[in-house]
Write a protein that holds these residues in place. Structure first.
Motif, PDB file in Angstrom:
ATOM      1  N   LEU A 164      -5.550  10.202  32.225  1.00 30.14           N
ATOM      2  CA  LEU A 164      -4.846   9.374  31.259  1.00 30.14           C
ATOM      3  C   LEU A 164      -4.189  10.231  30.194  1.00 30.14           C
ATOM      4  O   LEU A 164      -3.047   9.994  29.796  1.00 30.14           O
ATOM      5  CB  LEU A 164      -5.824   8.381  30.632  1.00 30.14           C
ATOM      6  N   THR A 165      -4.910  11.213  29.711  1.00 31.99           N
ATOM      7  CA  THR A 165      -4.381  12.235  28.815  1.00 31.99           C
ATOM      8  C   THR A 165      -4.976  13.562  29.265  1.00 31.99           C
ATOM      9  O   THR A 165      -5.709  13.633  30.255  1.00 31.99           O
ATOM     10  CB  THR A 165      -4.783  11.958  27.348  1.00 31.99           C
ATOM     11  N   ASP A 166      -4.687  14.611  28.527  1.00 31.32           N
ATOM     12  CA  ASP A 166      -5.273  15.905  28.860  1.00 31.32           C
ATOM     13  C   ASP A 166      -6.782  15.913  28.665  1.00 31.32           C
ATOM     14  O   ASP A 166      -7.471  16.799  29.180  1.00 31.32           O
ATOM     15  CB  ASP A 166      -4.643  17.012  28.005  1.00 31.32           C
ATOM     16  N   LYS A 167      -7.301  14.923  27.933  1.00 33.21           N
ATOM     17  CA  LYS A 167      -8.721  14.910  27.613  1.00 33.21           C
ATOM     18  C   LYS A 167      -9.480  13.728  28.215  1.00 33.21           C
ATOM     19  O   LYS A 167     -10.715  13.725  28.241  1.00 33.21           O
ATOM     20  CB  LYS A 167      -8.911  14.902  26.095  1.00 33.21           C
ATOM     21  N   ILE A 168      -8.759  12.730  28.693  1.00 31.58           N
ATOM     22  CA  ILE A 168      -9.405  11.522  29.210  1.00 31.58           C
ATOM     23  C   ILE A 168      -9.043  11.336  30.680  1.00 31.58           C
ATOM     24  O   ILE A 168      -7.866  11.340  31.045  1.00 31.58           O
ATOM     25  CB  ILE A 168      -8.983  10.275  28.402  1.00 31.58           C
ATOM     26  N   LYS A 207       1.439  14.085  39.140  1.00 30.84           N
ATOM     27  CA  LYS A 207       0.912  15.108  38.231  1.00 30.84           C
ATOM     28  C   LYS A 207      -0.431  14.683  37.668  1.00 30.84           C
ATOM     29  O   LYS A 207      -1.303  15.521  37.400  1.00 30.84           O
ATOM     30  CB  LYS A 207       1.918  15.352  37.101  1.00 30.84           C
ATOM     31  N   ARG A 208      -0.653  13.377  37.509  1.00 32.66           N
ATOM     32  CA  ARG A 208      -1.882  12.897  36.886  1.00 32.66           C
ATOM     33  C   ARG A 208      -2.847  12.202  37.847  1.00 32.66           C
ATOM     34  O   ARG A 208      -4.020  12.044  37.523  1.00 32.66           O
ATOM     35  CB  ARG A 208      -1.537  11.923  35.748  1.00 32.66           C
ATOM     36  N   LEU A 209      -2.373  11.793  39.013  1.00 35.40           N
ATOM     37  CA  LEU A 209      -3.194  10.992  39.911  1.00 35.40           C
ATOM     38  C   LEU A 209      -3.527  11.771  41.178  1.00 35.40           C
ATOM     39  O   LEU A 209      -2.632  12.263  41.869  1.00 35.40           O
ATOM     40  CB  LEU A 209      -2.472   9.699  40.285  1.00 35.40           C
TER      41      LEU A 209
END
Length: 942
Positions: free
Chosen positions: A382-386, A297-299
């Motif tokens: 890393l987060t929704d913003k970073i 989901k993030r990578l």
């Protein structure tokens, strides 16, 4: 997209797609179809399973996402000067080199080629040459990383970054502009297989230029040289013997597709272009694989691979020279139809006693190269913003070259055969690690970017040569003696960069961007190995203000301004170091010895380019896009290879010397003239640039005094400084030049002289008021579309530059070389024959007429031209027909390059190098002219 949601899908080439829509939304579902360069179409789904959607072309490119620096933005929100050229706009001209495809398609981007040799690349200069000794080529960035390899057939788009707000993040290597290349990626959906094929023919352009045949040459020479009329019994056209109708082939197959998480694009390409000169060709093979996947989901990850193998066969230099100067009185073939050997043929009249047709049976020269680029790019939310990103690349390259002159030829006869071999190997490692923070609150948006980047390049090279080889044995093991001492090198260069950027916007009306770059390079002296650069940019979208909002006439308007600094590091490796050469001449008692060869300079540092740009983007009626930019860029601490007196013990030293300025105006207009079933689009761009050297180190008046193009404060780098030709004396047919006389009281007068030495003194050499730099350049493309038929015509132009036509000193020489052929005088030229004649050419005399062919403004010619660069007619075969035979689509086309050139230039082709880099700025010697090409193509997909 399902309107009002983030749910969407991509179609395949047949228009098929799969989109899951909740049952409770089916009745009201509206699908929005969009594509870059086309207007969005909204269609109510209803109960239909087949939707007929016609995409209408849109001239408005403002919503196109543009890759700039280390990020991507919509064009409407940029504060910088950029030009993006899509794949379909690139692929009209036939070439396997990107610079040739860019020619005339972006304002301020000047592409020039001094040769029609397919193995010789063109040069690119963006907004004028910004250096006097260092490189002036732009920096290339491929798929987000500096450098890299690619094949033009795999390019999705090219973005040219021109001002510091865009180029600045690339720091020390961005002063000459940046060209960002984005290659194709796959899209989710059905796997698509595409085949693109073209084949055609090429012939050399000849322009106004023509050499004399036997009768013409005899009639001309009999006025000053006694020849037996029997020489006209032979009439060899050496030009036709040297040039041929060449074949051009380009074949590509690509496969793309994927799922919602993973997509792929795989492409293979074969390109072969024969040169129009015999024995000359270029063959290229390439393979590209682009994979991208949402691993979690993030990578997400991209794995990119590109491999290119190129084989070049070089023409031998005597083939081109002989085509120009060999006499038509000498036979190309003997009675048995075999090429004659000018050295042994009786009564050979040409001075060089050379028949290249004999030499090319045995001699050859060429090179092979393999280049591989591997990228692994990772993005982690890393987060929704970073977002953390790591972009990594390794480049591998190796090459070999060979030049062989057989002992049976003139070139190899003196040494019993000659062979030269060279090999090279290089690799480059790059890692670019980035952190991005994005925040949005209310009408405010802020993005912060930090980058740490490191790059190291390694290279090795060796060269050997031998002589005394048996005929036909082109391997070094059979050489009996070395021809020259073997050479070898090893080098390593490093760059390191830190940068930070803040990008702020308010209410989609006001935009601010600022960045700071700190960079280290091992190229520079130990006292100045790091440098800092900064960039600032701002823009104001006026059309989002109340006084322009919803205006039917001005549908978009934006003001832009940028200012900042970038650097130039395009110098040889070890330029800052003191170097010694170990050689036989420095040895003593059979022991190795070393002698100084380069003086070191520990204070050597970057050229620094300070640039300001003001621009405006306007869209009228949502059909006409106008962009205008005004810029100035000043380069200080110019890198210069300063010659030193022999008494110093060194040949030269690299220093920072002086400053120069480029300033100019450029604009582009893209207009959708007609819409509907019949479409007509016009794309026009034009650029004006003025160059001026502001100062030179130590208050010097000239660098390189005595050159035709010296460097002098207060002058353009292209200003010609040479003896001034004053025409022909009508009384006696003598050549005349201007002689400058300086009296004791400082008074300067001018006289006419027929003595060249009096005209070429330091006092008499003058600025001719003519420059090798163009006043303006540009291009215009018109595209017409009707029911699957597309017709496009592209013209490019260069105006105001002057060419030094050096080759005329040999084949337009007033009798100096009676053993060379001569050119037919072009319309408007005449030769002196009797007193009272007002002529352009002096009286011909055996041995030459008083040095009339020596370097002077006589051989300066207007290099302006307008060229029909390409015309293309294509037809999209109806998909209903193609589907019946199992194809998704097909297109057939015919295309022609360089059909017509309008120019006053007397040579074969007015396109010469417009850059000081390479040493041929504004120079036309024995030109290998560019080719007229006629291509036929078939593209289809499954």
């Amino acid at each position: 997209m399902l309107k009002g949601t983030d749910r969407g899908a991509s179609t395949n080439v047949s228009g098929e797609f799969e989109l899951i829509i909740p049952d409770d939304q089916l009745a009201s579902a509206v699908l929005a179809f969009s594509f870059i360069g086309y207007e969005t179409q909204e269609i109510a789904l209803g109960v239909n399973s087949v939707l007929n959607v016609k995409m209408a072309a849109s001239v408005n490119q403002l919503d196109q996402v543009v890759v700039v620096g280390y990020s991507a933005k919509k064009a409407r929100f940029l504060s910088s000067s950029v030009t993006t050229i899509s794949n379909d706009k690139l692929r009209d001209v036939t070439s396997n080199e990107l610079p040739n495809l860019l020619q005339g398609k972006a304002p301020g981007v000047v592409v020039s080629s001094s040769s029609g040799d397919p193995t010789s690349p063109a040069t690119v200069v963006i907004r004028g040459s910004g250096s006097i000794s260092a490189g002036t080529a732009p920096l290339y960035v491929v798929d987000g990383n500096i450098d890299g390899s690619y094949n033009p057939v795999d390019v999705e788009s090219v973005t040219v970054l021109k001002d510091v707000a865009a180029t600045g993040l690339y720091g020390s290597r961005a002063s000459n502009g940046v060209i960002i290349v984005n290659t194709k990626m796959g899209a989710p959906g059905k796997t698509t297989i595409s085949f693109n094929n073209s084949v055609g023919f090429a012939n050399a352009t000849t322009g106004k230029f023509r050499l004399m045949n036997s009768r013409e040459l005899f009639d001309f020479q009999k006025t000053f040289y006694d020849r037996d009329p029997s020489v006209t019994n032979i009439n060899t056209n050496w030009w036709d013997e040297a040039f041929r109708t060449a074949m051009v082939n380009n074949h590509n197959v690509s496969v793309s597709g994927g799922t919602g998480k993973t997509t792929f694009y795989v492409s293979g390409n074969f390109y072969k272009e024969q040169g129009t000169i015999v024995q000359n060709d270029k063959t290229g093979y390439s393979l590209r694989t682009n994979l991208q996947s949402q691993l979690t989901k993030r990578l997400s990850a991209k794995v990119l691979f590109n491999g290119q193998y190129i084989r070049d066969n070089y023409f031998t230099s005597n083939a081109l020279g002989d085509a120009y100067i060999n006499l038509p009185f000498d036979p190309a073939y003997d009675a048995e139809g075999k090429p004659t050997d000018g050295r042994s043929f009786p009564n050979w009249l040409g001075r060089d006693r050379e028949n290249f047709l004999h030499s090319i049976q045995y001699n050859h020269a060429g090179a092979n190269s393999l280049r591989i680029t591997n990228d692994i790019n990772l993005d982690f939310d890393l987060t929704d913003k970073i977002t953390l990103s790591s972009y990594n690349r390794v480049n591998f390259g190796n090459g070999s070259s060979q030049s062989y002159n057989d002992r049976r030829t003139k070139q190899g006869g003196a040494n019993g055969g000659e062979l030269r071999n060279a090999t090279s190997y290089n690799h480059r490692l790059l890692t670019s690690n980035r952190i991005r923070y994005a925040e949005e609150w209310g009408s405010h948006n802020l993005t912060l970017l930090g980058v740490a980047e490191a790059e190291t390049a390694y290279g090795k090279a060796t060269a050997t040569s031998g002589k005394g080889l048996p005929p036909g044995r082109d391997v070094m093991s059979v050489a009996t003696e070395p021809l020259e001492a073997p050479t070898g090198s090893y080098d390593q260069v490093g760059f390191r960069k830190y940068l930070g950027q803040a990008d702020y916007s308010f209410d989609n009306r006001y935009f601010l961007v600022g960045s700071f770059v700190n960079e280290f390079s091992s190229l520079f002296g130990k006292n100045n190995s790091t440098a800092n650069f900064y960039q600032l940019g701002a823009s104001w979208v006026l059309s989002n203000e109340l006084f322009l909002k919803n205006n039917p006439f001005v549908t978009f308007a934006k003001l832009r301004v940028s200012h900042g600094t970038v650097g130039n590091a395009a110098i040889p490796n070890f330029a800052s170091l003191g170097l010694y050469t170990i050689s036989q001449t420095a040895s003593y008692a059979n022991l190795p010895g070393a002698a100084p060869s380069q003086k070191g300079n520990p204070d050597l540092t970057w050229e620094k380019n300070r640039s300001t740009n003001v621009g405006i983007d306007v869209s009228l009626w949502n059909r006409v896009d106008v962009t205008v930019d005004v810029y100035t860029k000043q380069a200080d601490d110019l890198l210069y290879q300063k010659p030193l007196a022999a008494t110093t013990g060194y040949s030269y030293v690299w220093i920072n010397a002086g400053s120069l300025r480029n300033k100019g105006v450029e604009f582009s207009i893209v207009s959708q003239n007609l819409k509907g079933e019949f479409e007509w689009e016009t794309n026009f761009n034009m650029a004006f640039n003025r160059n001026k050297i502001l100062s030179l180190s130590d208050g010097a008046e000239f660098f390189n005094p005595g050159d035709r193009l010296p460097l002098a404060a207060g002058h353009d780098m292209g200003d010609y400084h040479l003896p001034i030709w004053a025409g022909v004396n009508p009384d006696n047919g003598d050549p005349q030049w201007e002689k400058v006389v300086k009296a004791a009281d400082g008074t300067i007068t001018k006289e006419l002289t027929n003595t060249y030495n009096q005209a070429q003194t330091a006092v008499s050499r003058q600025y001719a008021g003519k420059s090798a730099t163009p006043n303006f350049t540009g291009g215009i493309t018109n595209t017409l579309r009707y029911k699957g038929i597309t017709l496009s015509a592209f013209l490019n132009f260069v105006s105001g530059n002057w060419i030094y036509h050096d080759a005329r000193a040999y084949f337009d020489n007033d009798g100096l070389y009676e053993s060379y052929n001569s050119m037919v005088l072009v319309n408007g030229w005449s030769r002196w024959t009797q007193p009272g004649d007002i002529a352009t050419h002096p009286k011909p005399i055996v041995g030459g007429n008083k040095d009339s062919n020596q370097s002077s403004s006589r051989y300066l010619e207007d290099g302006s031209y307008l060229r029909l660069r390409n015309i293309r007619l294509g037809y999209d075969i109806p998909t209903t027909l193609m589907n019946k035979i199992g194809f998704a689509g097909a297109n057939i086309f015919v295309s022609a390059d360089n059909l017509v050139t309008w120019t006053r230039f007397s040579g074969t082709d007015p396109e010469v190098s417009l850059s000081r880099e390479g040493g041929n700025f504004g120079f036309a010697g024995y030109r290998y002219p560019i080719s007229k090409k006629l291509m036929f193509g078939l593209n289809f997909s499954l």
